[in-house]
Design an enzyme around this catalytic site. Structure first.
Site, PDB file in Angstrom:
ATOM      1  N   ASN A 188       0.824  -1.140  -0.042  1.00 58.99           N
ATOM      2  CA  ASN A 188      -0.046  -0.079  -0.134  1.00 58.99           C
ATOM      3  C   ASN A 188       0.905   1.200  -0.115  1.00 58.99           C
ATOM      4  OD1 ASN A 188       0.783  -0.963   2.678  1.00 58.99           O
ATOM      5  ND2 ASN A 188      -1.164   0.111   3.556  1.00 58.99           N
ATOM      6  N   GLU A 191       0.787   5.074   0.862  1.00 62.80           N
ATOM      7  CA  GLU A 191      -0.033   5.962   1.375  1.00 62.80           C
ATOM      8  C   GLU A 191       0.806   7.530   1.161  1.00 62.80           C
ATOM      9  OE1 GLU A 191      -0.675   5.073   5.517  1.00 62.80           O
ATOM     10  OE2 GLU A 191      -1.942   3.513   4.991  1.00 62.80           O
ATOM     11  N   CYS A 206      -4.084   0.939  -2.583  1.00 69.11           N
ATOM     12  CA  CYS A 206      -3.930  -0.509  -1.970  1.00 69.11           C
ATOM     13  C   CYS A 206      -2.875  -1.257  -2.275  1.00 69.11           C
ATOM     14  CB  CYS A 206      -5.146  -1.311  -1.916  1.00 69.11           C
ATOM     15  SG  CYS A 206      -6.440  -0.481  -0.948  1.00 69.11           S
ATOM     16  N   GLU A 262      -3.105  -4.348  -3.555  1.00 66.72           N
ATOM     17  CA  GLU A 262      -3.436  -5.140  -4.413  1.00 66.72           C
ATOM     18  C   GLU A 262      -3.254  -4.337  -5.914  1.00 66.72           C
ATOM     19  OE1 GLU A 262      -4.788  -4.763  -1.460  1.00 66.72           O
ATOM     20  OE2 GLU A 262      -6.151  -6.233  -0.974  1.00 66.72           O
ATOM     21  N   CYS A 271     -10.418  -4.356  -0.445  1.00 63.14           N
ATOM     22  CA  CYS A 271     -11.587  -3.315  -0.596  1.00 63.14           C
ATOM     23  C   CYS A 271     -12.266  -3.307  -1.504  1.00 63.14           C
ATOM     24  CB  CYS A 271     -10.826  -1.897  -0.290  1.00 63.14           C
ATOM     25  SG  CYS A 271     -10.261  -1.366  -1.670  1.00 63.14           S
ATOM     26  N   CYS A 301     -10.525  -2.269  -4.837  1.00 64.28           N
ATOM     27  CA  CYS A 301      -9.649  -3.422  -5.553  1.00 64.28           C
ATOM     28  C   CYS A 301     -10.360  -4.675  -6.157  1.00 64.28           C
ATOM     29  CB  CYS A 301      -8.745  -3.848  -4.211  1.00 64.28           C
ATOM     30  SG  CYS A 301      -7.348  -2.697  -4.021  1.00 64.28           S
TER      31      CYS A 301
HETATM   32  N1  THU Z   1      -5.239  -1.582   2.483  1.00 58.11           N
HETATM   33  C1  THU Z   1      -4.728  -2.315   1.337  1.00 58.11           C
HETATM   34  O1  THU Z   1      -3.597  -1.998   0.912  1.00 58.11           O
HETATM   35  N2  THU Z   1      -5.162  -3.628   1.149  1.00 58.11           N
HETATM   36  C2  THU Z   1      -6.310  -4.124   1.604  1.00 58.11           C
HETATM   37  O2  THU Z   1      -6.858  -4.999   1.343  1.00 58.11           O
HETATM   38  C3  THU Z   1      -7.025  -3.314   2.743  1.00 58.11           C
HETATM   39  C4  THU Z   1      -6.460  -1.887   2.999  1.00 58.11           C
HETATM   40  C5  THU Z   1      -4.597  -0.537   2.954  1.00 58.11           C
HETATM   41  C6  THU Z   1      -4.958   0.802   2.382  1.00 58.11           C
HETATM   42  C7  THU Z   1      -4.462   1.639   3.633  1.00 58.11           C
HETATM   43  O3  THU Z   1      -3.002   2.151   3.197  1.00 58.11           O
HETATM   44  C8  THU Z   1      -4.451   0.816   4.908  1.00 58.11           C
HETATM   45  O4  THU Z   1      -4.574  -0.385   4.275  1.00 58.11           O
HETATM   46  C9  THU Z   1      -5.454   1.002   5.837  1.00 58.11           C
HETATM   47  O5  THU Z   1      -6.727   1.085   5.176  1.00 58.11           O
END
Ligand code: THU
Length: 119
Positions: free
Chosen positions: A25, A27, A36, A38, A69, A72
Site C-alpha cells: 500500500n 499512502e 492499496c 492489490e 477493499c 480493489c
Molecule cells: N489496504 C490495502 O492495501 N489492502 C487491503 O486489502 C485493505 C487496506 C491499505 C489501505 C491503507 O493504506 C491501509 O491499508 C489502511 O486502510
C-alpha cells in the site's frame, strides 16, 4: 508505505504464465489518494503488458484476514476475472476465496456494451 495508518499490506499477484508481481500500500499526505497493495501489484503487472492472472495473495500483520477493499475488488474483477484470493498474516494462510464470492454482482464492460447497443 503506510506512514499514516501504520497498517502495512503486501500483495502478490500471479500471472497466467507464473510470474509474480508484488505491491505494498502506498499512502500519502492526502490520505484519500492512497493506493492499496492489490492495485499496486495489479498496475505493475498491467503496465508490463500482462493481461491474464491466476491468483493474488494479500498479507497483513493481523489475526483476522484482510480482504481486498471494494475498489480493489472492482479492478481485480475487471482485469483478472474470477481470481483465487489467498489471505494470510505473517504466520499463516488464514483463508482462500474466489473473487466471484467476494464480488457477486459486478459492474463490468459487458454492461457498458449492452447499454451502448440499446441506445
Ligand atoms: N489496504 C490495502 O492495501 N489492502 C487491503 O486489502 C485493505 C487496506 C491499505 C489501505 C491503507 O493504506 C491501509 O491499508 C489502511 O486502510
Amino acid at each position: 508505505m503506510a506512514d499514516y495508518s501504520g497498517f502495512k499490506v503486501g500483495a502478490a499477484l500471479e500471472s497466467a504464465d507464473g510470474r509474480i508481481f508484488t505491491g505494498c500500500n502506498v499512502e500519502n499526505a492526502t490520505y484519500g489518494l492512497t493506493v492499496c497493495a492489490e492495485r499496486v501489484a495489479l498496475f505493475k503487472a498491467l503496465s508490463e503488458g500482462i493481461r491474464e492472472f491466476r491468483r493474488v495473495a494479500v498479507v497483513a500483520d493481523t489475526l483476522a484476514p484482510t480482504p481486498p477493499c471494494g475498489a480493489c475488488r472492482q479492478l481485480l474483477w475487471e482485469f483478472g476475472g474470477d481470481l483465487e484470493i489467498i489471505l494470510a498474516n505473517l504466520e499463516r494462510e488464514t483463508s482462500r476465496h474466489q473473487l466471484r464470492d467476494l464480488f457477486p454482482w459486478p459492474f463490468d464492460s459487458r454492461l457498458l456494451r449492452e447499454g451502448i447497443a440499446r441506445s
